[in-house]
Motif scaffolding. Structure first.
Motif, PDB file in Angstrom:
ATOM      1  N   PHE A  68       4.631   5.528 -14.309  1.00  8.48           N
ATOM      2  CA  PHE A  68       4.136   6.840 -13.895  1.00  8.48           C
ATOM      3  C   PHE A  68       4.807   7.310 -12.609  1.00  8.48           C
ATOM      4  O   PHE A  68       5.195   8.484 -12.502  1.00  8.48           O
ATOM      5  N   LEU A  69       4.934   6.444 -11.622  1.00 10.75           N
ATOM      6  CA  LEU A  69       5.568   6.861 -10.372  1.00 10.75           C
ATOM      7  C   LEU A  69       7.011   7.287 -10.607  1.00 10.75           C
ATOM      8  O   LEU A  69       7.452   8.339 -10.120  1.00 10.75           O
ATOM      9  N   ASP A  70       7.758   6.488 -11.368  1.00 22.58           N
ATOM     10  CA  ASP A  70       9.148   6.848 -11.674  1.00 22.58           C
ATOM     11  C   ASP A  70       9.227   8.215 -12.346  1.00 22.58           C
ATOM     12  O   ASP A  70      10.072   9.048 -11.999  1.00 22.58           O
ATOM     13  N   ALA A  71       8.341   8.454 -13.309  1.00 17.61           N
ATOM     14  CA  ALA A  71       8.386   9.694 -14.081  1.00 17.61           C
ATOM     15  C   ALA A  71       8.002  10.900 -13.231  1.00 17.61           C
ATOM     16  O   ALA A  71       8.671  11.942 -13.275  1.00 17.61           O
ATOM     17  N   GLU A  72       6.919  10.781 -12.466  1.00 25.02           N
ATOM     18  CA  GLU A  72       6.475  11.914 -11.651  1.00 25.02           C
ATOM     19  C   GLU A  72       7.516  12.266 -10.589  1.00 25.02           C
ATOM     20  O   GLU A  72       7.834  13.435 -10.367  1.00 25.02           O
ATOM     21  N   GLU A  73       8.053  11.249  -9.943  1.00 24.08           N
ATOM     22  CA  GLU A  73       9.054  11.492  -8.905  1.00 24.08           C
ATOM     23  C   GLU A  73      10.324  12.094  -9.499  1.00 24.08           C
ATOM     24  O   GLU A  73      10.921  13.026  -8.934  1.00 24.08           O
ATOM     25  N   ASN A  74      10.748  11.586 -10.640  1.00 25.56           N
ATOM     26  CA  ASN A  74      11.975  12.049 -11.269  1.00 25.56           C
ATOM     27  C   ASN A  74      11.907  13.534 -11.592  1.00 25.56           C
ATOM     28  O   ASN A  74      12.828  14.297 -11.272  1.00 25.56           O
ATOM     29  N   VAL A  75      10.816  13.971 -12.207  1.00 25.78           N
ATOM     30  CA  VAL A  75      10.742  15.387 -12.567  1.00 25.78           C
ATOM     31  C   VAL A  75      10.518  16.258 -11.343  1.00 25.78           C
ATOM     32  O   VAL A  75      11.015  17.392 -11.270  1.00 25.78           O
ATOM     33  N   ALA A  76       9.775  15.767 -10.348  1.00 26.45           N
ATOM     34  CA  ALA A  76       9.576  16.556  -9.134  1.00 26.45           C
ATOM     35  C   ALA A  76      10.917  16.907  -8.493  1.00 26.45           C
ATOM     36  O   ALA A  76      11.105  18.022  -7.979  1.00 26.45           O
TER      37      ALA A  76
ATOM     38  N   THR B 137       3.299  12.536  -7.594  1.00 25.96           N
ATOM     39  CA  THR B 137       4.153  11.513  -6.988  1.00 25.96           C
ATOM     40  C   THR B 137       3.481  10.907  -5.763  1.00 25.96           C
ATOM     41  O   THR B 137       3.458   9.678  -5.585  1.00 25.96           O
ATOM     42  N   GLU B 138       2.928  11.770  -4.911  1.00 29.09           N
ATOM     43  CA  GLU B 138       2.246  11.277  -3.711  1.00 29.09           C
ATOM     44  C   GLU B 138       1.101  10.343  -4.072  1.00 29.09           C
ATOM     45  O   GLU B 138       0.903   9.299  -3.431  1.00 29.09           O
ATOM     46  N   PHE B 139       0.333  10.707  -5.104  1.00 32.78           N
ATOM     47  CA  PHE B 139      -0.798   9.864  -5.492  1.00 32.78           C
ATOM     48  C   PHE B 139      -0.329   8.465  -5.858  1.00 32.78           C
ATOM     49  O   PHE B 139      -0.896   7.462  -5.405  1.00 32.78           O
ATOM     50  N   PHE B 140       0.719   8.341  -6.679  1.00 30.87           N
ATOM     51  CA  PHE B 140       1.162   7.015  -7.103  1.00 30.87           C
ATOM     52  C   PHE B 140       1.863   6.269  -5.977  1.00 30.87           C
ATOM     53  O   PHE B 140       1.763   5.029  -5.894  1.00 30.87           O
ATOM     54  N   MET B 141       2.546   6.972  -5.080  1.00 31.39           N
ATOM     55  CA  MET B 141       3.112   6.306  -3.911  1.00 31.39           C
ATOM     56  C   MET B 141       1.984   5.696  -3.077  1.00 31.39           C
ATOM     57  O   MET B 141       2.085   4.553  -2.598  1.00 31.39           O
ATOM     58  N   ARG B 142       0.923   6.453  -2.903  1.00 30.30           N
ATOM     59  CA  ARG B 142      -0.224   5.946  -2.155  1.00 30.30           C
ATOM     60  C   ARG B 142      -0.859   4.772  -2.889  1.00 30.30           C
ATOM     61  O   ARG B 142      -1.289   3.803  -2.245  1.00 30.30           O
ATOM     62  N   TYR B 143      -0.916   4.829  -4.207  1.00 36.70           N
ATOM     63  CA  TYR B 143      -1.541   3.756  -4.980  1.00 36.70           C
ATOM     64  C   TYR B 143      -0.784   2.440  -4.799  1.00 36.70           C
ATOM     65  O   TYR B 143      -1.393   1.371  -4.641  1.00 36.70           O
ATOM     66  N   PHE B 144       0.533   2.510  -4.817  1.00 36.41           N
ATOM     67  CA  PHE B 144       1.309   1.297  -4.593  1.00 36.41           C
ATOM     68  C   PHE B 144       1.080   0.755  -3.188  1.00 36.41           C
ATOM     69  O   PHE B 144       0.959  -0.460  -2.992  1.00 36.41           O
ATOM     70  N   SER B 145       1.016   1.636  -2.219  1.00 32.00           N
ATOM     71  CA  SER B 145       0.854   1.197  -0.838  1.00 32.00           C
ATOM     72  C   SER B 145      -0.527   0.613  -0.565  1.00 32.00           C
ATOM     73  O   SER B 145      -0.659  -0.469   0.029  1.00 32.00           O
ATOM     74  N   GLU B 146      -1.583   1.316  -1.018  1.00 33.72           N
ATOM     75  CA  GLU B 146      -2.941   0.962  -0.608  1.00 33.72           C
ATOM     76  C   GLU B 146      -3.680   0.056  -1.583  1.00 33.72           C
ATOM     77  O   GLU B 146      -4.599  -0.667  -1.169  1.00 33.72           O
ATOM     78  N   VAL B 147      -3.324   0.090  -2.848  1.00 34.04           N
ATOM     79  CA  VAL B 147      -4.038  -0.721  -3.847  1.00 34.04           C
ATOM     80  C   VAL B 147      -3.188  -1.902  -4.304  1.00 34.04           C
ATOM     81  O   VAL B 147      -3.616  -3.056  -4.236  1.00 34.04           O
ATOM     82  N   LEU B 148      -1.989  -1.639  -4.757  1.00 29.51           N
ATOM     83  CA  LEU B 148      -1.145  -2.702  -5.290  1.00 29.51           C
ATOM     84  C   LEU B 148      -0.458  -3.484  -4.179  1.00 29.51           C
ATOM     85  O   LEU B 148      -0.032  -4.622  -4.389  1.00 29.51           O
TER      86      LEU B 148
END
Length: 282
Positions: free
Chosen positions: A68-76, A106-117
């Motif tokens: 999801f992060l790759d896809a959202e960032e790529n299209v953004a 993209t921001e949401f998934f970047m945050r998810y990797f940082s704060e959750v994963l």
């Protein structure tokens, strides 16, 4: 809350109004309803849930969220040509809201990797349809210097590629996979909220794109190209769930609830019916 965006009568705006009217209404709807803040979603329970998971479910979530992060960032980073090819101010206004929303996702998934994963995304998750957006964006930019027929043809291909296939098939399959693997276990409420918000945004994107394709498919030349792109990309769509899941050098078993190939092909057929109706020839 779970919305079924795969039903065309709920997803595609009415054909009774002009495309400019529909685009403006969606633009106004995006202003009213698309103002959620990726930084405001509470992820504290998600972190606790992740720490309590077994290694296989942790690994699959890392792989899944990487996609999801790759896809959202790529299209953004590549969506501007879709906006520029809009034929009216109203169409460009609505499409501009999609660009902002892709960066929010993209921001949401970047945050998810940082704060959750608690880590960086992994490398090597294959998504060939996404990778082909580089070529698609260049093609659409080139069409800006061409005549109206070439511009329309490029827009048809761009809408099919992104709103029709990437968002309309791949992303919506992903929401169902999350629900089946993690949501039904009561896990990751923050990720569930993020997906609900993203689905609401992408419901507007996909609905507008499918409506445009439904109208443009009245031209036999466009209809032939739309169907050809769907057929060409089907093997690439299936790669998303056919590939081995490798995280930190270890192969992770795919949870049995995923059923990725079945979910993808079901939505693939649904999108063709949304565009072509009963005239679809499988």
């Amino acid at each position: 809350m779970r919305e079924e965006f795969c039903m065309s009568e709920e997803l595609i705006p009415s054909l009774d109004k002009s495309t400019s009217e529909v685009a403006w209404n969606l633009y106004r709807k995006a202003i009213r309803k698309g103002t959620w803040d990726p930084a405001a979603i509470d992820l504290s329970q998600d972190k606790a849930d992740f720490e309590s998971l077994d290694g296989d479910l942790k690994g699959y979530l890392i792989h899944f969220c990487t996609g999801f992060l790759d896809a959202e960032e790529n299209v953004a980073l590549k969506f501007c040509p879709w906006i520029m090819l809009g034929s009216t101010t109203e169409e460009q206004a609505f499409l501009s809201t999609q660009l902002l929303e892709e960066f929010k996702h993209t921001e949401f998934f970047m945050r998810y990797f940082s704060e959750v994963l608690g880590r960086e995304r992994i490398r090597g998750v294959k998504n060939t349809v996404q990778q082909k957006l580089d070529e698609r964006a260049k093609q659409m930019l080139d069409a800006l210097e061409a005549g109206p027929e070439e511009r329309e043809a490029a827009l048809v291909e761009g809408l099919t590629h992104y709103q029709g296939i990437i968002e309309g098939v791949q992303a919506m399959t992903g929401y169902d996979v999350f629900q089946a693997v993690y949501g039904n276990r009561g896990l990751f409420p923050g990720l569930a909220e993020g997906f609900a918000r993203i689905k609401e945004d992408e419901g507007r994107h996909v609905g507008f794109g499918l409506r445009m394709l439904k109208l443009l498919a009245r031209n036999p030349k466009h209809a032939k190209r739309i169907r050809a792109i769907y057929d060409e990309y089907l093997p690439f769509i299936l790669i998303r769930y056919d590939q081995p899941v490798i995280v930190d050098g270890r192969e992770i078993p795919t949870p049995p609830e995923v059923n990725g190939r079945e979910r993808l092909t079901k939505l693939f057929d649904r999108r063709l019916k949304d565009i072509f109706g009963s005239l679809v020839n499988n």
